[in-house]
Scaffold this active site. Structure first.
Site, PDB file in Angstrom:
ATOM      1  N   ASP A  71       0.818  -1.210   0.000  1.00 46.70           N
ATOM      2  CA  ASP A  71       0.000   0.000   0.000  1.00 46.70           C
ATOM      3  C   ASP A  71       0.856   1.266   0.000  1.00 46.70           C
ATOM      4  O   ASP A  71       2.080   1.212   0.182  1.00 46.70           O
ATOM      5  CB  ASP A  71      -0.952  -0.006   1.201  1.00 46.70           C
ATOM      6  CG  ASP A  71      -0.293  -0.542   2.476  1.00 46.70           C
ATOM      7  OD1 ASP A  71       0.942  -0.485   2.568  1.00 46.70           O
ATOM      8  OD2 ASP A  71      -1.009  -1.026   3.358  1.00 46.70           O
ATOM      9  N   ASN A 109      -7.106  -2.580  14.300  1.00 46.25           N
ATOM     10  CA  ASN A 109      -8.510  -2.856  13.971  1.00 46.25           C
ATOM     11  C   ASN A 109      -8.651  -4.107  13.105  1.00 46.25           C
ATOM     12  O   ASN A 109      -9.713  -4.378  12.565  1.00 46.25           O
ATOM     13  CB  ASN A 109      -9.135  -1.645  13.258  1.00 46.25           C
ATOM     14  CG  ASN A 109      -8.407  -1.313  11.949  1.00 46.25           C
ATOM     15  OD1 ASN A 109      -7.503  -2.041  11.544  1.00 46.25           O
ATOM     16  ND2 ASN A 109      -8.796  -0.232  11.297  1.00 46.25           N
ATOM     17  N   HIS A 148      -6.988  -4.701  10.255  1.00 47.11           N
ATOM     18  CA  HIS A 148      -6.767  -4.556   8.811  1.00 47.11           C
ATOM     19  C   HIS A 148      -5.505  -5.291   8.368  1.00 47.11           C
ATOM     20  O   HIS A 148      -4.572  -5.480   9.133  1.00 47.11           O
ATOM     21  CB  HIS A 148      -6.763  -3.077   8.376  1.00 47.11           C
ATOM     22  CG  HIS A 148      -5.570  -2.269   8.782  1.00 47.11           C
ATOM     23  ND1 HIS A 148      -5.628  -0.901   8.981  1.00 47.11           N
ATOM     24  CD2 HIS A 148      -4.276  -2.598   9.016  1.00 47.11           C
ATOM     25  CE1 HIS A 148      -4.433  -0.451   9.302  1.00 47.11           C
ATOM     26  NE2 HIS A 148      -3.592  -1.458   9.336  1.00 47.11           N
ATOM     27  N   GLU A 156      -9.518  -2.056   5.414  1.00 49.72           N
ATOM     28  CA  GLU A 156     -10.126  -1.732   6.698  1.00 49.72           C
ATOM     29  C   GLU A 156     -11.355  -2.620   6.939  1.00 49.72           C
ATOM     30  O   GLU A 156     -11.867  -3.238   5.991  1.00 49.72           O
ATOM     31  CB  GLU A 156     -10.540  -0.258   6.697  1.00 49.72           C
ATOM     32  CG  GLU A 156      -9.387   0.716   6.445  1.00 49.72           C
ATOM     33  CD  GLU A 156      -8.457   0.898   7.648  1.00 49.72           C
ATOM     34  OE1 GLU A 156      -8.239  -0.077   8.406  1.00 49.72           O
ATOM     35  OE2 GLU A 156      -7.941   2.009   7.836  1.00 49.72           O
TER      36      GLU A 156
END
Ligand code: F6R
Length: 332
Positions: free
Chosen positions: A157, A228, A230, A235
């Site tokens: 990313d 979280n 991811h 996400e």
């Protein structure tokens, strides 16, 4: 903090990290003590900066060159293989360093065996604080003779809307932590283009997918895990069949990056990320997770049912995934 690292700029505005370059130069000519002195100063002045940590681990590798064997299996602390999810194997190592070195050794073996066959290896790479020790270990192996000439890389990313020269860009992170110190051919390095104008984003994402396909697919994908859940920047609520695309960053992800960007308001709100489907296409996946703060999410990824709410659970659907954990991140 920044000034220690970035004190000169080239004509394109790209910053040069003077202190680390000096440390690297000293190391190259065998002045390890001088190199260590600079790094110790950086540790005092910028203890929270990832660049400091990268240099620290990298130097430590060199300082320990005399160790008889770098393989974690020769350590008195054997990693404990354990299964919780029938699909997800995890190995607990005594330290994050041991886990990183074990993965570096696995990558080195893959590179060497492919080189012997005259073939390339395609690596999927992650950024963030977790893989810093891995990259330091790979730089160390390169200094001991491992060539990356047959390696092709694809990063997971990149933030959207910041220049490559931005000190928090993943392009910068990867060059600082790994690419500047190894012999991977520059044309083999792929990082999603973070400055793509909005109207060209679809084409840029499709081109990234094509490039992965044309390279023959990813042999080994390195992952971290967000607080979280991811993976990449996929996400919570990301569907499993997604390909490289633009993702709106979640509030928790922005909070985690706020410190590095000098405040949440400066963190880019979007990123280009490989999709879940892109990641799951990799032939092998190793997810690294270190430290107490990751223990809860690791436990959930291993034990919860597969769900879009926790993208790391999608890994349970993959035939060859291993989580490399340190003691602190290991499930209780
Ligand atoms: C980075 C990435 C992210 C990170 C994750 C953990 O390329 O894809 O999924 O792996 O946010 O980040 P750290 O390692 O900083 O805790």
């Amino acid at each position: 903090m920044v000034d220690i690292y970035r004190t000169t700029y080239d004509e394109k505005g790209a910053g040069h990290y003077v202190a680390p370059r000096l440390a690297y130069a000293y190391l190259n000519i065998g002045l390890h003590d001088a190199s260590r002195q600079i790094v110790d100063e950086l540790m005092k002045e910028s203890p929270n900066d990832w660049r400091t940590w990268f240099l620290h681990w990298w130097l430590r590798g060199t300082e320990e060159q005399d160790r008889k064997s770098r393989r974690v299996n020769s350590s008195p602390h054997q990693p404990r293989p354990t299964m919780i999810s029938p699909a997800l194997t995890h190995r607990v190592f005594p330290t994050a360093e041991a886990a990183s070195e074990a993965l570096a050794d696995e990558i080195a073996e893959l590179i060497r065996s492919r080189a012997a066959e005259g073939r390339q290896v395609v690596l999927g790479l992650a950024t963030g604080s977790t893989p810093i020790r891995l990259y330091a270990a790979l730089v160390h192996l390169h200094r001991q003779g491992l060539s990356f000439a047959n390696v092709v890389t694809f990063n997971l990313d990149e933030y959207l809307g910041i220049e490559r020269s931005h000190e928090e860009s993943y392009w910068n992170f990867m060059h600082f932590s790994l690419f500047d110190h190894i012999d991977v051919p520059p044309e083999n390095i792929h990082i999603p283009p973070g400055t793509t104008p909005d109207e060209e984003l679809d084409a840029a994402c499709a081109a990234y997918e094509n490039a992965i396909r044309e390279a023959g697919g990813i042999d080994l994908q390195v992952l971290g895990i967000g607080h979280n859940g991811h993976i990449g920047f996929n996400e919570p609520s990301s569907p499993p069949n997604t390909r490289t695309r633009v993702m709106q960053l979640n509030e928790r992800t922005i909070r985690d990056a706020a410190n590095a960007f000098g405040g949440a308001e400066n963190v880019p709100k979007r990123a280009i990320t490989m999709g879940v489907g892109t990641i799951l296409d990799a032939r092998r996946i190793v997810l690294l997770a270190f430290g107490e703060s990751k223990a809860g999410i690791v436990q959930r990824a291993l034990t919860e049912e597969i769900s879009a709410n926790l993208p790391a659970t999608y890994l349970q659907n993959h035939p060859d995934v291993t989580l490399y954990l340190d003691q602190a991140a290991a499930p209780r």
